[in-house]
Write an enzyme that holds these catalytic residues in place. Sequence first.
Site, PDB file in Angstrom:
ATOM      1  N   LYS A 257       4.710   7.805   0.712  1.00 55.29           N
ATOM      2  CA  LYS A 257       4.443   7.909   2.146  1.00 55.29           C
ATOM      3  C   LYS A 257       4.991   6.663   2.871  1.00 55.29           C
ATOM      4  O   LYS A 257       6.160   6.602   3.198  1.00 55.29           O
ATOM      5  CB  LYS A 257       2.936   8.052   2.396  1.00 55.29           C
ATOM      6  CG  LYS A 257       2.396   9.446   2.107  1.00 55.29           C
ATOM      7  CD  LYS A 257       1.980   9.625   0.697  1.00 55.29           C
ATOM      8  CE  LYS A 257       1.223  10.918   0.475  1.00 55.29           C
ATOM      9  NZ  LYS A 257       1.079  11.210  -0.954  1.00 55.29           N
TER      10      LYS A 257
ATOM     11  N   PHE B  14      -8.800  12.488  -0.700  1.00 50.05           N
ATOM     12  CA  PHE B  14      -7.697  13.451  -0.654  1.00 50.05           C
ATOM     13  C   PHE B  14      -7.916  14.433  -1.807  1.00 50.05           C
ATOM     14  O   PHE B  14      -8.602  14.107  -2.780  1.00 50.05           O
ATOM     15  CB  PHE B  14      -6.365  12.710  -0.791  1.00 50.05           C
ATOM     16  CG  PHE B  14      -5.196  13.654  -0.826  1.00 50.05           C
ATOM     17  CD1 PHE B  14      -4.863  14.400   0.293  1.00 50.05           C
ATOM     18  CD2 PHE B  14      -4.445  13.818  -1.982  1.00 50.05           C
ATOM     19  CE1 PHE B  14      -3.810  15.294   0.251  1.00 50.05           C
ATOM     20  CE2 PHE B  14      -3.386  14.701  -2.017  1.00 50.05           C
ATOM     21  CZ  PHE B  14      -3.063  15.448  -0.909  1.00 50.05           C
ATOM     22  N   ASP B  15      -7.326  15.640  -1.720  1.00 54.70           N
ATOM     23  CA  ASP B  15      -7.688  16.683  -2.700  1.00 54.70           C
ATOM     24  C   ASP B  15      -7.383  16.319  -4.159  1.00 54.70           C
ATOM     25  O   ASP B  15      -8.204  16.550  -5.038  1.00 54.70           O
ATOM     26  CB  ASP B  15      -7.127  18.062  -2.322  1.00 54.70           C
ATOM     27  CG  ASP B  15      -5.636  18.063  -2.039  1.00 54.70           C
ATOM     28  OD1 ASP B  15      -5.007  17.006  -2.181  1.00 54.70           O
ATOM     29  OD2 ASP B  15      -5.102  19.118  -1.682  1.00 54.70           O
TER      30      ASP B  15
ATOM     31  N   ALA C 298      -2.179   5.021   0.484  1.00 54.16           N
ATOM     32  CA  ALA C 298      -0.935   5.759   0.784  1.00 54.16           C
ATOM     33  C   ALA C 298      -0.341   5.395   2.149  1.00 54.16           C
ATOM     34  O   ALA C 298       0.866   5.257   2.284  1.00 54.16           O
ATOM     35  CB  ALA C 298      -1.197   7.252   0.693  1.00 54.16           C
TER      36      ALA C 298
ATOM     37  N   ASP D 278      -7.468   3.546  -1.294  1.00 59.12           N
ATOM     38  CA  ASP D 278      -6.449   4.583  -1.500  1.00 59.12           C
ATOM     39  C   ASP D 278      -5.427   4.316  -0.403  1.00 59.12           C
ATOM     40  O   ASP D 278      -5.634   4.634   0.765  1.00 59.12           O
ATOM     41  CB  ASP D 278      -7.086   5.967  -1.386  1.00 59.12           C
ATOM     42  CG  ASP D 278      -6.059   7.072  -1.589  1.00 59.12           C
ATOM     43  OD1 ASP D 278      -4.853   6.784  -1.574  1.00 59.12           O
ATOM     44  OD2 ASP D 278      -6.474   8.241  -1.749  1.00 59.12           O
TER      45      ASP D 278
ATOM     46  N   HIS E 183      -5.208  26.100  -3.926  1.00 60.16           N
ATOM     47  CA  HIS E 183      -4.355  26.350  -2.764  1.00 60.16           C
ATOM     48  C   HIS E 183      -2.873  26.184  -3.049  1.00 60.16           C
ATOM     49  O   HIS E 183      -2.037  26.728  -2.340  1.00 60.16           O
ATOM     50  CB  HIS E 183      -4.773  25.457  -1.595  1.00 60.16           C
ATOM     51  CG  HIS E 183      -4.731  23.996  -1.913  1.00 60.16           C
ATOM     52  ND1 HIS E 183      -5.640  23.410  -2.755  1.00 60.16           N
ATOM     53  CD2 HIS E 183      -3.884  23.017  -1.528  1.00 60.16           C
ATOM     54  CE1 HIS E 183      -5.364  22.126  -2.868  1.00 60.16           C
ATOM     55  NE2 HIS E 183      -4.289  21.861  -2.131  1.00 60.16           N
TER      56      HIS E 183
ATOM     57  N   TYR F 130      14.538  -1.146 -20.345  1.00 62.45           N
ATOM     58  CA  TYR F 130      13.266  -0.499 -20.669  1.00 62.45           C
ATOM     59  C   TYR F 130      12.097  -1.438 -20.399  1.00 62.45           C
ATOM     60  O   TYR F 130      11.062  -1.035 -19.879  1.00 62.45           O
ATOM     61  CB  TYR F 130      13.255  -0.069 -22.145  1.00 62.45           C
ATOM     62  CG  TYR F 130      12.053   0.749 -22.518  1.00 62.45           C
ATOM     63  CD1 TYR F 130      12.117   2.142 -22.501  1.00 62.45           C
ATOM     64  CD2 TYR F 130      10.849   0.147 -22.866  1.00 62.45           C
ATOM     65  CE1 TYR F 130      11.015   2.911 -22.825  1.00 62.45           C
ATOM     66  CE2 TYR F 130       9.731   0.908 -23.191  1.00 62.45           C
ATOM     67  CZ  TYR F 130       9.813   2.286 -23.172  1.00 62.45           C
ATOM     68  OH  TYR F 130       8.710   3.036 -23.490  1.00 62.45           O
TER      69      TYR F 130
END
Length: 465
Positions: A259, A125-126, A218, A216, A455, A73
């Site tokens: 990604k 990004f959304d 990714a 960001d 969406h 843990y």
Amino acid sequence: MGVKYIPEPFRIKMVETIKMTTREGREESLKQANYNMFNLKGEDVYIDLLTDSGTNAMSSGQWAGIMQGDEAYAGAKSYYRLAETAQEIFGFEYIQPVHQGRASEKVMFTLLLGKGKVAISNMFFDTTRAHVELAGARAIDCVVEEAKVPSLRSKFKGNMDVKKLESLITEYGAENVGMVVMTITNNSAGGQPVSVQNMKEVAGICKKYGILLNIDAARYAENAYFVKRDEEGYQDKSIMEITREMFSYADTFTMSAKKDTIVNIGGLLGVKDAKKNGDLVMGIKGQCISFEGFVTYGGLAGRDLEALAIGLKEGLEEDYLAYRIGQMEYLAGRLDDAGIAYQSPVGGHGVFVDAAALFPDIPYYEFPAQVLAVELYREAGIRACEIGSFLLGNDPDTKKQLKADFEFTRLAIPRRVYTQAHLDVIADALIAVKERAKEIRRGYRITWEPPVLRHFQAHLEPIKE
Ligand code: F0G
């Protein structure tokens, strides 16, 4: 013409059978899904290009790592391995695992943003935009103008418009800009890379005004590959060196590890100078314990941490990246031959087809990129994703449908998953849709939509002529 396919630098050790679908079955599935790709069952899809996120094939090394994951843990061996690997690659002192990218945003953005603040990015990004807004702030996109012209083949179309950035900072007041976010590669603009030069200039502006610069991250490895290939002075540098330089200009990073680190789940958060930013690190730890789990596992199993540590290194291998970007170039080359427009030059994780060019008579409020996504599924069982006005949604004040800069149908390519023959099926299906594009004159209307990130869940129906 034709672009040569770069052969895979791996061989296949395990296979997963996929269902060969029928046209009748696909028609029924579309109705059942209310013409929303997110409502389709995965097993009813032949080639799944909905996303390159978490859909990657792990290596035998990563699967072996899974068996060695330490499930303690607190203080698990796998956590230390991950933290040390990430520290070595990115040069950041504090590394925090989280369960995926949006978790890193939720953990950090609420600490830096609030009512009256703005966050400025080369493009959000959304879900990243949603987390800026959920924190009470406003998200502003500031990408270079070239990005908005899909046919314009210029390099580094993911860059920030630095002049506009500085004027936005003056307009809103530096004290109200909670952070600047560099998305590498720029997903929403078509997986387009950001140059080191642009990153340096943005860092200079952030420093001048005392604003925090967040990456960001990714698709950091694909971005580094483009820098090596296309930016002057970087040809002899390794992908690792380029990555390290890129990150040296930022203060923090948030990362979806689903990604470029080639795993199925995971995320990371980093703070470069942990001593100088002691309060931020303490805040991150507190948020993480509340929402994700104890700081040494952050919502992941020990085995996930292990696979992630291995994937961080594999994602930087140059032969792999040459093959990976080569797949995009091969598919884009077939579209060039067929006269199908896309965001060009092709980006790092997919081909973003210009649906507005394919269906010039379908207006943005009937969602041409959704039309193409539906037609690709109908044609060959291929699932793609709309990145256009349907995704953008309504104006929060007037509730009117907004018009997006692009109407893209994104064909996101999972890593190490599909072969050249699959790419040919995709190209052939697009060509078949193009041949009957003139007969398709109407798009879709929304019959139901939720208030946030619509969406993913909305219901659509075809508009009859
Ligand atoms: N930032 C970028 C640039 C992304 O592309 C994504 C996810 C995220 C953050 C959020 O990460 O999904 O792990 O929570 N993009 C995926 C896509 C979903 O399909 O492009 P996440």
